[in-house]
Design an enzyme around this catalytic site. Structure first.
Site, PDB file in Angstrom:
ATOM      1  N   GLY A 167       0.812  -1.212   0.000  1.00 19.40           N
ATOM      2  CA  GLY A 167       0.000   0.000   0.000  1.00 19.40           C
ATOM      3  C   GLY A 167       0.841   1.256   0.000  1.00 19.40           C
ATOM      4  N   GLY A 169      -0.337   4.609   0.270  1.00 19.56           N
ATOM      5  CA  GLY A 169      -1.059   5.807   0.697  1.00 19.56           C
ATOM      6  C   GLY A 169      -0.206   6.643   1.629  1.00 19.56           C
ATOM      7  N   PHE A 170      -0.853   7.416   2.498  1.00 23.17           N
ATOM      8  CA  PHE A 170      -0.116   8.286   3.426  1.00 23.17           C
ATOM      9  C   PHE A 170       0.903   7.503   4.244  1.00 23.17           C
ATOM     10  CE2 PHE A 170      -3.947  11.158   3.193  1.00 23.17           C
ATOM     11  CZ  PHE A 170      -3.271  12.247   2.665  1.00 23.17           C
ATOM     12  N   GLU A 180     -17.661  18.644   2.763  1.00 21.44           N
ATOM     13  CA  GLU A 180     -16.923  19.329   1.711  1.00 21.44           C
ATOM     14  C   GLU A 180     -17.560  19.144   0.347  1.00 21.44           C
ATOM     15  OE1 GLU A 180     -13.013  17.795   2.375  1.00 21.44           O
ATOM     16  OE2 GLU A 180     -12.671  19.035   4.147  1.00 21.44           O
ATOM     17  N   ASP A 234      -4.743   3.491   8.525  1.00 17.23           N
ATOM     18  CA  ASP A 234      -6.146   3.127   8.745  1.00 17.23           C
ATOM     19  C   ASP A 234      -6.357   1.644   8.973  1.00 17.23           C
ATOM     20  OD1 ASP A 234      -6.708   5.759   8.397  1.00 17.23           O
ATOM     21  OD2 ASP A 234      -7.775   5.555   6.503  1.00 17.23           O
ATOM     22  N   ALA A 278      -5.315  11.211   8.212  1.00 17.40           N
ATOM     23  CA  ALA A 278      -4.032  11.234   7.522  1.00 17.40           C
ATOM     24  C   ALA A 278      -2.856  11.414   8.473  1.00 17.40           C
ATOM     25  CB  ALA A 278      -4.031  12.354   6.479  1.00 17.40           C
ATOM     26  N   GLN A 279      -3.001  12.280   9.496  1.00 14.47           N
ATOM     27  CA  GLN A 279      -1.874  12.560  10.378  1.00 14.47           C
ATOM     28  C   GLN A 279      -1.410  11.329  11.148  1.00 14.47           C
ATOM     29  OE1 GLN A 279       0.439  14.827  11.122  1.00 14.47           O
ATOM     30  NE2 GLN A 279      -0.245  15.873   9.284  1.00 14.47           N
TER      31      GLN A 279
END
Length: 423
Positions: free
Chosen positions: A7, A9-10, A167, A297, A315-316
């Protein structure tokens, strides 16, 4: 040390980045896509305010010149811990340390009709599919003679009152106000509604009461119909069914309501915690394993006294866990004591519309809203993009959208379906 990361991602990309050119460590990052993308901005791709390349970047280009980093395009099939081996859809890899950074996927809470017919908001592909679907429905509405059928094409229901739901609702409201009537004169006399539905009693429930109140007021002023304490129970025949028996007629159901991690063959059942997240110790090692780790996550730590129910899936957390695990891998190579993970909460934020946002900071405890919060949101998200190219490209499109109240990226682009005879 051969480290395989599943993975990009972040969590995965920050782990790999921190291990760049580290002596004694070889890293292979595996992902089913050949690019990294920035999930907090996919709704802007979906609404035509950013192009996909503004928030994505090829792994191989990012890894170019980094001698100890390799990329492998593939999808994990299973893990064989006894052999320190993983099986992909296109081969096998051996590892000394295996890291799961697979994030989370959309959860439909067992509702098959919703899964089949709603538009998710999790991947870049979802964003492009959503843009195509919304634009096609606008075109259909512009030639539809039946007023009730036309209203279905124009009505949008967003499920989920978290940052994504808020959003995207705000963005739709801004589009309706500044773009829809200008570009679709056929629809000037047509009614259209935007609904934001959430099962809780507040929008942005993890944020402060001030942010919740400001957000509710702002989205309502934009013309969004907010339905709290309302749960979607089904979606079929262009009808959203709510738990209280009420219905909404629409062809546009945007699903931003929940996520779930994935289970993988070869990982013991007892290693999973709530939401299929892999339970780990303070060093992100998966419980019940010797050399398998999970970050972001897909992991859950229950030994942080400040977060007894596990860290939030934001994300953090993913970024900080990736950086901390990289430091621990470096310490392992040097036979030094490892550093337990400790989350540093830097606050939370959400954008609602033009010049409208909310920001909560924990230390010191502060709340901002309006234009100043909007500027903070823009700066933080711009600086979080992976490369300077992404930042410049995104800033350019944001400036055009801000001053013109418009954007020119609303194209329906989809692959042509060809038969074997055509090939």
């Amino acid at each position: 040390m051969q480290i395989v990361i599943i993975g990009g991602g972040f969590a995965g990309i920050n782990l790999a980045k921190e291990l760049t050119n580290q002596k004694g460590i070889e890293v292979t990052l595996v992902d089913k896509n050949n690019y990294n993308f920035f999930p907090p901005l996919i709704y802007q791709v979906a609404t035509g305010f950013l192009e996909p390349s503004s928030i994505s970047y090829p792994f191989r280009k990012f890894f170019a010149g980094k001698k100890n980093l390799q990329f492998r395009l593939g999808e994990l099939q299973k893990v064989i811990p006894a052999e320190n081996k993983i099986v992909l859809n296109n081969g096998e890899l051996h590892y000394d340390r295996l890291v799961f950074a697979t994030g989370a996927e959309t959860s439909y809470f067992g509702m098959e009709n919703v899964k089949e017919n709603a538009i998710p908001m999790k991947t870049l592909n979802d964003a492009i599919e959503m843009r195509n679907a919304l634009l096609k429905n606008l075109e259909k509405a512009s030639i539809c003679k039946d007023i009730h059928e036309r209203r279905k094409h124009l009505t949008i229901v967003v499920v989920g009152g978290g940052p994504t739901g808020v959003e995207v609702s705000g963005m739709f409201a801004e589009m309706r106000k500044n773009i829809l009537l200008k570009e679709y004169p056929e629809l000037q006399t047509s009614a259209s509604n935007i609904y934001l539905v959430d099962g809780g009693d507040a929008l942005l429930s993890p944020m402060s009461l001030e942010s919740q109140a400001d957000t509710l007021q702002a989205v309502t002023q934009l013309g969004v119909v907010v339905k709290l304490n309302s749960r979607v129970v089904d979606y079929k025949d262009d009808t959203v069914f709510l738990g209280d028996g009420k219905t909404i007629q629409t062809k546009n159901l945007i699903w931003a309501a929940g996520v779930s991690a994935r289970e993988f063959e070869g990982i013991p059942a007892e290693s999973y915690g709530r939401g299929k997240r892999m339970a780990t110790d303070a060093f992100n090692k998966v419980n019940g394993t010797e050399n398998i780790y999970a970050i972001g996550d897909t992991s859950i730590q229950l030994n942080d006294v400040d977060f007894p129910g596990g860290h939030p899936q934001v994300a953090q957390v993913a970024i900080q866990q990736g950086v901390n695990l990289a430091e621990n891998f470096k310490l392992m190579v040097q036979d030094k004591p490892l550093k337990p993970f400790k989350y540093n909460d830097r606050g939370s934020m959400a954008i609602i519309g033009k010049n409208k946002a909310v920001v909560d900071l924990p230390k010191p405890k502060m709340h901002f809203n309006g234009f100043f919060a909007w500027m903070i949101w823009l700066f933080v998200h711009l600086m979080s993009l992976i490369t300077y190219r992404n930042r410049i490209n995104t800033f350019y499109h944001w400036m055009i959208a801000y001053f013109s109240k418009d954007q020119s990226l609303r194209m329906i682009i989809r692959p042509e379906k060809r038969t074997k005879a055509d090939a």
